[in-house]
Every structure is written in C-alpha cells, then in structure tokens.
Design an enzyme around this catalytic site. Sequence first.
Site, PDB file in Angstrom:
ATOM      1  N   ASN A  91      19.451   2.044  24.207  1.00  0.00           N
ATOM      2  CA  ASN A  91      19.418   3.352  23.577  1.00  0.00           C
ATOM      3  C   ASN A  91      18.363   4.232  24.239  1.00  0.00           C
ATOM      4  O   ASN A  91      17.621   3.782  25.116  1.00  0.00           O
ATOM      5  CB  ASN A  91      19.154   3.188  22.075  1.00  0.00           C
ATOM      6  N   HIS A 121      -2.639  -5.200  36.367  1.00  0.00           N
ATOM      7  CA  HIS A 121      -3.587  -4.894  37.440  1.00  0.00           C
ATOM      8  C   HIS A 121      -4.729  -5.901  37.429  1.00  0.00           C
ATOM      9  O   HIS A 121      -5.096  -6.429  36.379  1.00  0.00           O
ATOM     10  CB  HIS A 121      -4.154  -3.477  37.261  1.00  0.00           C
ATOM     11  N   THR A 167       3.946 -10.846  23.542  1.00  0.00           N
ATOM     12  CA  THR A 167       2.999 -11.280  24.572  1.00  0.00           C
ATOM     13  C   THR A 167       3.342 -12.645  25.158  1.00  0.00           C
ATOM     14  O   THR A 167       2.767 -13.047  26.158  1.00  0.00           O
ATOM     15  CB  THR A 167       1.570 -11.335  24.006  1.00  0.00           C
ATOM     16  N   LYS A 168       4.256 -13.388  24.499  1.00  0.00           N
ATOM     17  CA  LYS A 168       4.650 -14.703  25.007  1.00  0.00           C
ATOM     18  C   LYS A 168       6.124 -14.939  24.711  1.00  0.00           C
ATOM     19  O   LYS A 168       6.737 -14.226  23.908  1.00  0.00           O
ATOM     20  CB  LYS A 168       3.778 -15.801  24.418  1.00  0.00           C
ATOM     21  N   ARG A 182       4.922 -12.707  16.283  1.00  0.00           N
ATOM     22  CA  ARG A 182       4.954 -14.105  15.848  1.00  0.00           C
ATOM     23  C   ARG A 182       6.327 -14.386  15.234  1.00  0.00           C
ATOM     24  O   ARG A 182       6.970 -13.487  14.701  1.00  0.00           O
ATOM     25  CB  ARG A 182       3.883 -14.362  14.797  1.00  0.00           C
ATOM     26  N   LYS A 185      11.119 -16.076  11.368  1.00  0.00           N
ATOM     27  CA  LYS A 185      12.090 -17.079  10.889  1.00  0.00           C
ATOM     28  C   LYS A 185      13.028 -17.458  12.019  1.00  0.00           C
ATOM     29  O   LYS A 185      13.148 -16.758  13.024  1.00  0.00           O
ATOM     30  CB  LYS A 185      12.869 -16.553   9.698  1.00  0.00           C
TER      31      LYS A 185
END
Length: 189
Positions: A91, A121, A167-168, A182, A185
């Site tokens: 979108n 960087h 981030t992971k 995080r 579910k």
Amino acid sequence: MTKTVFDKMRHSEPIDMRTSEYQPARDEMARTSSLMYAINRDWLPMMENNTLNAKLNEALDGNIDEGAGILPPAQIDFGNQMHLGKHSFINHSLMASAAGGIDIEEDVQIAPRVNLVTVNHDLKDKMIIKCAPVHIKKGAWIGANATILPGVTIGENSVVGAASVVTKDVPDNCVVVGNPARILKKIEE
C-alpha cells in the site's frame, strides 16, 4: 569471480561510500530515484492507461512477479535489490531502503507507511555502511507504520502489528507487536 558492490551489500560486507567501488550503487540510486519520481508524480494517469505496473517493474529492474503491485507514492532507493513476489501488494507510502536486498515472497500484504530498512552505518565512521537483507515470507502481513530493521526475516503467514519495530526474526505463524516487537500469540493453522 569478483563480487560487485551489490553482492557485498547483500552479504553484509562493509562498504565505504567514499570509494569508487560504491559508484555503481550511486548510479542505481539515481536510476531508481528518477523512475520513482516519475511514478509518484504521474501514477494516476499511469493507472488509467495501464502503464503503472510496467513502470514499477522497470524501477525494480524486472523483479515484480505476476499479479503483484505497489500503490504510490513510494520511496525506493535500490530497485535492483528488491523483489516483489506473485500476488503481493504494498500500500501507499512505502519507504524501502533496499541496498542490502529486500525479498518479498508471494501473497504478502504490506499496509501504508511501512519502513523496510536494510542499511546500517559503522559507529565510528558513518560513511561505511553494512547492510543486511530483509526477507518477508509467503502470506505475511505487515501492519501500518511498522518498521522492519536490517537482517530480519518475517516468517510465513506471520503478522506484524501496526507501528511495531521488528529487530529480530519472526517465526512462522506468529503475531508480533510493540517496540521492540515481541510475539503476542501463535496463529493456529
């Protein structure tokens, strides 16, 4: 075989943006930026005369599969480093910092104002970049205003909640939310 700057970026090798080695990257950014400028300016007439998808495919260097699309406006810097799989949809207001490679598999849905970031960087010398690819697997859904950071893979059929910062890696069939994201579910099959 000698690695290109694009190979090095996809494989997280440091690149000094001040060197001549980086010139092909500058050239690709200029090519993609010029095409994205034209698309963002003229996308409504392009939709009316059925040329929008062809122009987007040109911007992504032929890497848009059948039935996939992007609703402008969008900001993409390295079209040759991005792939959009079959029947996936992005979108409006995408920001894709794609130097490290962005691979979006089939049947993916991406909401408005999503950031896909593959570049980081060096902390001591900001002119040295180190990239890591973003991979969004089949059937995933990325919510509005989410940010996916370098090196992250979003699992099959997973959902990233609106405004989340990922981030992971996200496993298959999960809902993730928050900053940092995080698992909220598991999605039952």
